[in-house]
Structures are given as structure tokens and as C-alpha cells.
Scaffold this active site. Sequence first.
Site, PDB file in Angstrom:
ATOM      1  N   ASP A  14       0.322  -9.437  11.384  1.00 15.18           N
ATOM      2  CA  ASP A  14      -0.362  -8.360  11.792  1.00 15.18           C
ATOM      3  C   ASP A  14       1.261  -7.271  11.739  1.00 15.18           C
ATOM      4  O   ASP A  14       1.873  -7.824  12.605  1.00 15.18           O
ATOM      5  CB  ASP A  14      -1.501  -7.883  12.703  1.00 15.18           C
ATOM      6  CG  ASP A  14      -1.316  -6.258  12.960  1.00 15.18           C
ATOM      7  OD1 ASP A  14      -0.750  -5.416  13.137  1.00 15.18           O
ATOM      8  OD2 ASP A  14      -2.384  -6.193  13.739  1.00 15.18           O
ATOM      9  N   LYS A  45       9.374   7.604   8.169  1.00 14.70           N
ATOM     10  CA  LYS A  45      10.149   8.017   6.813  1.00 14.70           C
ATOM     11  C   LYS A  45      11.270   8.170   6.226  1.00 14.70           C
ATOM     12  O   LYS A  45      11.813   7.289   5.408  1.00 14.70           O
ATOM     13  CB  LYS A  45       8.780   8.363   5.639  1.00 14.70           C
ATOM     14  CG  LYS A  45       7.637   8.285   6.118  1.00 14.70           C
ATOM     15  CD  LYS A  45       7.139   6.345   5.352  1.00 14.70           C
ATOM     16  CE  LYS A  45       6.458   5.456   5.207  1.00 14.70           C
ATOM     17  NZ  LYS A  45       6.468   3.975   4.633  1.00 14.70           N
ATOM     18  N   ASN A 100       6.794  -2.175   1.947  1.00 13.38           N
ATOM     19  CA  ASN A 100       5.686  -0.907   1.010  1.00 13.38           C
ATOM     20  C   ASN A 100       4.420  -0.873   2.493  1.00 13.38           C
ATOM     21  O   ASN A 100       3.802   0.240   2.065  1.00 13.38           O
ATOM     22  CB  ASN A 100       4.943  -1.575  -0.071  1.00 13.38           C
ATOM     23  CG  ASN A 100       3.328  -0.907  -0.979  1.00 13.38           C
ATOM     24  OD1 ASN A 100       3.712  -0.206  -1.009  1.00 13.38           O
ATOM     25  ND2 ASN A 100       2.316  -1.198   0.235  1.00 13.38           N
ATOM     26  N   VAL A 158      -0.675  10.717  -3.280  1.00 14.32           N
ATOM     27  CA  VAL A 158      -1.445   9.909  -3.807  1.00 14.32           C
ATOM     28  C   VAL A 158      -3.018   9.693  -3.150  1.00 14.32           C
ATOM     29  O   VAL A 158      -2.859   8.898  -1.926  1.00 14.32           O
ATOM     30  CB  VAL A 158      -1.263   8.913  -5.075  1.00 14.32           C
ATOM     31  CG1 VAL A 158       0.282  10.228  -5.613  1.00 14.32           C
ATOM     32  CG2 VAL A 158      -0.370   8.028  -4.057  1.00 14.32           C
ATOM     33  N   THR A 175      -5.124   7.283  -1.943  1.00 14.87           N
ATOM     34  CA  THR A 175      -4.927   6.193  -1.611  1.00 14.87           C
ATOM     35  C   THR A 175      -5.405   6.247  -0.500  1.00 14.87           C
ATOM     36  O   THR A 175      -6.160   7.398   0.167  1.00 14.87           O
ATOM     37  CB  THR A 175      -3.757   5.105  -1.652  1.00 14.87           C
ATOM     38  OG1 THR A 175      -2.464   5.636  -0.591  1.00 14.87           O
ATOM     39  CG2 THR A 175      -3.242   4.741  -2.744  1.00 14.87           C
ATOM     40  N   TYR A 203       5.366  10.335  11.869  1.00 20.66           N
ATOM     41  CA  TYR A 203       5.583   9.507  10.834  1.00 20.66           C
ATOM     42  C   TYR A 203       6.846   9.985   9.451  1.00 20.66           C
ATOM     43  O   TYR A 203       6.841   8.997   9.361  1.00 20.66           O
ATOM     44  CB  TYR A 203       4.192  10.173   9.975  1.00 20.66           C
ATOM     45  CG  TYR A 203       4.044   9.592   7.650  1.00 20.66           C
ATOM     46  CD1 TYR A 203       3.638   8.669   7.826  1.00 20.66           C
ATOM     47  CD2 TYR A 203       4.396  10.397   7.564  1.00 20.66           C
ATOM     48  CE1 TYR A 203       4.055   7.534   6.242  1.00 20.66           C
ATOM     49  CE2 TYR A 203       4.373   9.987   5.763  1.00 20.66           C
ATOM     50  CZ  TYR A 203       3.748   8.556   4.738  1.00 20.66           C
ATOM     51  OH  TYR A 203       3.725   7.832   4.485  1.00 20.66           O
ATOM     52  N   ARG A 262      -8.533 -10.251   5.235  1.00 27.31           N
ATOM     53  CA  ARG A 262      -7.720  -9.301   4.486  1.00 27.31           C
ATOM     54  C   ARG A 262      -7.321  -9.749   3.406  1.00 27.31           C
ATOM     55  O   ARG A 262      -6.565  -9.497   2.448  1.00 27.31           O
ATOM     56  CB  ARG A 262      -6.777  -8.018   4.765  1.00 27.31           C
ATOM     57  CG  ARG A 262      -7.290  -7.395   6.009  1.00 27.31           C
ATOM     58  CD  ARG A 262      -8.205  -6.501   5.218  1.00 27.31           C
ATOM     59  NE  ARG A 262      -7.476  -5.120   4.341  1.00 27.31           N
ATOM     60  CZ  ARG A 262      -8.067  -4.638   3.399  1.00 27.31           C
ATOM     61  NH1 ARG A 262      -8.827  -5.415   1.889  1.00 27.31           N
ATOM     62  NH2 ARG A 262      -7.052  -3.803   2.403  1.00 27.31           N
TER      63      ARG A 262
HETATM   64  N1  LIG Z   1      -0.387   7.350  -0.505  1.00 29.22           N
HETATM   65  C1  LIG Z   1       0.521   8.418  -0.323  1.00 29.22           C
HETATM   66  O1  LIG Z   1       0.113   9.968  -0.897  1.00 29.22           O
HETATM   67  C2  LIG Z   1       1.944   7.694   0.119  1.00 29.22           C
HETATM   68  C3  LIG Z   1       3.181   9.023   0.028  1.00 29.22           C
HETATM   69  C4  LIG Z   1       3.736   9.113   0.032  1.00 29.22           C
HETATM   70  C5  LIG Z   1       4.976   7.617   1.335  1.00 29.22           C
HETATM   71  N2  LIG Z   1       4.181   6.663   0.926  1.00 29.22           N
HETATM   72  C6  LIG Z   1       4.345   5.419   1.475  1.00 29.22           C
HETATM   73  O2  LIG Z   1       3.494   4.334   0.379  1.00 29.22           O
HETATM   74  C7  LIG Z   1       3.377   2.829   1.323  1.00 29.22           C
HETATM   75  C8  LIG Z   1       1.898   2.951   0.907  1.00 29.22           C
HETATM   76  O3  LIG Z   1       0.726   3.309   1.152  1.00 29.22           O
HETATM   77  P1  LIG Z   1      -0.318   3.433   0.173  1.00 29.22           P
HETATM   78  O4  LIG Z   1      -0.692   4.992   0.345  1.00 29.22           O
HETATM   79  O5  LIG Z   1      -0.669   2.064  -0.203  1.00 29.22           O
HETATM   80  O6  LIG Z   1      -0.672   3.322   1.650  1.00 29.22           O
HETATM   81  P2  LIG Z   1      -2.482   2.075   2.069  1.00 29.22           P
HETATM   82  O7  LIG Z   1      -3.202   2.299   0.744  1.00 29.22           O
HETATM   83  O8  LIG Z   1      -3.350   2.817   3.331  1.00 29.22           O
HETATM   84  O9  LIG Z   1      -2.147   0.473   2.749  1.00 29.22           O
HETATM   85  C9  LIG Z   1      -1.051   0.381   3.402  1.00 29.22           C
HETATM   86  C10 LIG Z   1      -1.388  -1.203   3.581  1.00 29.22           C
HETATM   87  O10 LIG Z   1      -0.458  -1.192   4.563  1.00 29.22           O
HETATM   88  C11 LIG Z   1      -0.795  -2.544   4.905  1.00 29.22           C
HETATM   89  N3  LIG Z   1      -0.910  -2.160   6.102  1.00 29.22           N
HETATM   90  C12 LIG Z   1      -1.401  -1.770   7.411  1.00 29.22           C
HETATM   91  N4  LIG Z   1      -0.729  -1.514   8.334  1.00 29.22           N
HETATM   92  C13 LIG Z   1      -0.350  -2.426   8.681  1.00 29.22           C
HETATM   93  C14 LIG Z   1      -0.604  -4.205   9.708  1.00 29.22           C
HETATM   94  N5  LIG Z   1      -0.787  -3.585  10.731  1.00 29.22           N
HETATM   95  N6  LIG Z   1       0.100  -5.371   9.682  1.00 29.22           N
HETATM   96  C15 LIG Z   1      -0.477  -5.772   7.921  1.00 29.22           C
HETATM   97  N7  LIG Z   1      -0.591  -4.681   6.505  1.00 29.22           N
HETATM   98  C16 LIG Z   1      -0.694  -3.231   7.270  1.00 29.22           C
HETATM   99  C17 LIG Z   1      -2.395  -1.838   4.294  1.00 29.22           C
HETATM  100  O11 LIG Z   1      -3.603  -3.167   4.678  1.00 29.22           O
HETATM  101  P3  LIG Z   1      -4.939  -3.292   5.612  1.00 29.22           P
HETATM  102  O12 LIG Z   1      -5.466  -2.794   4.009  1.00 29.22           O
HETATM  103  O13 LIG Z   1      -5.299  -3.938   6.202  1.00 29.22           O
HETATM  104  O14 LIG Z   1      -5.106  -1.889   5.730  1.00 29.22           O
HETATM  105  C18 LIG Z   1      -2.081  -1.669   2.859  1.00 29.22           C
HETATM  106  O15 LIG Z   1      -2.321  -2.951   2.642  1.00 29.22           O
HETATM  107  C19 LIG Z   1       3.427   3.332   2.266  1.00 29.22           C
HETATM  108  O16 LIG Z   1       4.641   3.131   3.205  1.00 29.22           O
HETATM  109  C20 LIG Z   1       3.373   4.979   2.747  1.00 29.22           C
HETATM  110  O17 LIG Z   1       3.631   5.159   3.604  1.00 29.22           O
HETATM  111  C21 LIG Z   1       2.881   6.869   0.143  1.00 29.22           C
END
Ligand SMILES: NC(=O)c1ccc[n+]([C@@H]2O[C@H](COP(=O)([O-])OP(=O)(O)OC[C@H]3O[C@@H](n4cnc5c(N)ncnc54)[C@H](OP(=O)(O)O)[C@@H]3O)[C@@H](O)[C@H]2O)c1
Length: 258
Positions: free
Chosen positions: A55, A157, A81, A184, A186, A153, A37
Amino acid sequence: MARVFITGSSDGLGRMAAQLLIGQGHTAVLHARNQRRGEEAMSAVPGAEAVVIGDLTSIAQTLDVAEQVNALEPFDAVIHNAGIGYREPRRIATEDGLPHVFAVNTLAPYILTARIQKPKRLVYLSSGLHRNGDASLNDLAWEHRPWQGQQAYSDTKLHDVLLAFAIARRWPQVFSNALEPGWVATKMGGPGAPDDLDAAHRTQVWLAVSDDPAAAVTGEYFYHKQLRKPNPASRDAGKQEELLEACKRISGVDLATD
Ligand SMILES: NC(=O)c1ccc[n+]([C@@H]2O[C@H](COP(=O)([O-])OP(=O)(O)OC[C@H]3O[C@@H](n4cnc5c(N)ncnc54)[C@H](OP(=O)(O)O)[C@@H]3O)[C@@H](O)[C@H]2O)c1
């Protein structure tokens, strides 16, 4: 120009934040869960200085991430993040016996905050769902409650906001803030998420590097660069300390008082 370390920058908002920072002329160091990754992250974010590997489900690997970061030049900002979502169907236990979501979303930012050399700014990714988080802080490890993924979750948060505000109170020389990016599309948010993806990563970047006086604050909660009212429990200094104490007990890692 600033040097910024972003956890979870192999995908989603972390990767977008790194791309935006580099586009603005800042230096970004990435983080990914494993070597593969990490390589994918480095090719997706041209211009990134380096990638740190570990990890965050593992306390030992999270401690190693902090060591890798400290071996680099000091950082102006760290963006906490990395996160995993609300769809975990059952309590998935980590190698340390903790629920996956608690380990990554709560304990890892605590450990990294405690162990990475203090930057000038800290940014913590929360979620609107933190308002449903359980402020009792009972049963953080879900050993006694029947598993509910969305509640687990939401709890974590809320922990992220408590952590941001605890640091703001304990370390007055550091700007420490939390934010919600919106729901959003993702990997975590899913394809049907309704909010504006292009706006979702901008607030974390702004809080990390901007000279805008509105970003040069501490102990605040934001949505799209605007102040937003967090769960009132997050302002409770007693709760903040309770969370720090629990994280210390579970991880064995102490946090400096100032
Ligand atoms: N998307 C939303 O709607 C939303 C809403 C509210 C808050 N958030 C917050 O925004 C932040 C980013 O979310 P996102 O939407 O960008 O999520 P995402 O697309 O799933 O990306 C999450 C990132 O964290 C990494 N990650 C997850 N578990 C890990 C682990 N055990 N060790 C190392 N890295 C790890 C993932 O790695 P991999 O790529 O290898 O999986 C990825 O790079 C999070 O804290 C989330 O709670 C998101």
C-alpha cells in the site's frame, strides 16, 4: 522485448498498460495495494509474470515494494502510474501523518525511484491539472492550508513532472519522462470523463518500450505520444531539487546523484 514494472496495475490505466505490454510480447510485473487486489490483478492480466504487493500510503510498505521489485530480475522500465484522485473530501492522514494524496502521488514515486535498481526508462503519470499545481512547494503536507482536494491533486501532479525532470537531469543514462493521459473514464476519471480511454494508456507503454526515436528521449512531457508544454515551473532545477530535498526529509530516503 522489455521487462516493465507498473505501479497501480490492479485497475485503470496501469492494468490497461500491462495488458498492452503483454500483447506486444513484453514482460509485465504488476503491483497492487494488498493480496486480494493482487490476485484480482493477476486474473485480469493473463500472462503477467508476478505481482508485487504494498500500500503506497505507507512509507514502510512502499520501501517493501522496492525490495520486492529488486528481488526480481532487473527491469528495463518502471511506470509510476499509481495514483489517487482529486475527490478526497478532507485531509485523510496516512499512518505517517501525511495527506493520502501526497503519500501516494508524490512520495511513493520518489521512494520507489530512489530504491528500485535503476532501470533504463522511467515514466511518470501526471495530469493536465499539474498546470494548476502550487509551484511554491509550501506546506506540502497541508498542515497550514484549508484542504482543497483538487488543489492537492494538482500539486502532486506537478510534483510528478518535477520528479521526472529532476531524474532526467541527475541520471543522464536513464530516460525519464512525464505525461498526461487525458481525462478518461477510469475509476479515478469517473463515468462522464470526455477523453479517449483507448488512447490513454498507450503513451506510457510507448515511452517505456518503444524504439521510436521520438520515445527515446529524456526530460520531456507528452500527451498522446506528442510533446506538450508542461508548467514552466517544472523546468526550474532549483524547484526540482527543493522537491527532492523535501521528499528526502519526509521519507528519510536519499536519492543517488547519478
Ligand atoms: N483517469 C484520468 O482521467 C486521469 C487523468 C489524468 C491523470 N491520470 C493519472 O493516471 C494514473 C492512473 O489513473 P487511473 O485513472 O488509472 O486511476 P484508477 O483507475 O483509480 O487506478 C489507480 C490505480 O492505482 C492503485 N492505487 C491507488 N492507491 C494505491 C495505494 N495506496 N497503494 C497501491 N496502489 C494504489 C489502484 O489500486 P486499486 O485498484 O486497489 O484502487 C489502481 O490500480 C494516475 O497517476 C492518475 O493521476 C488519470
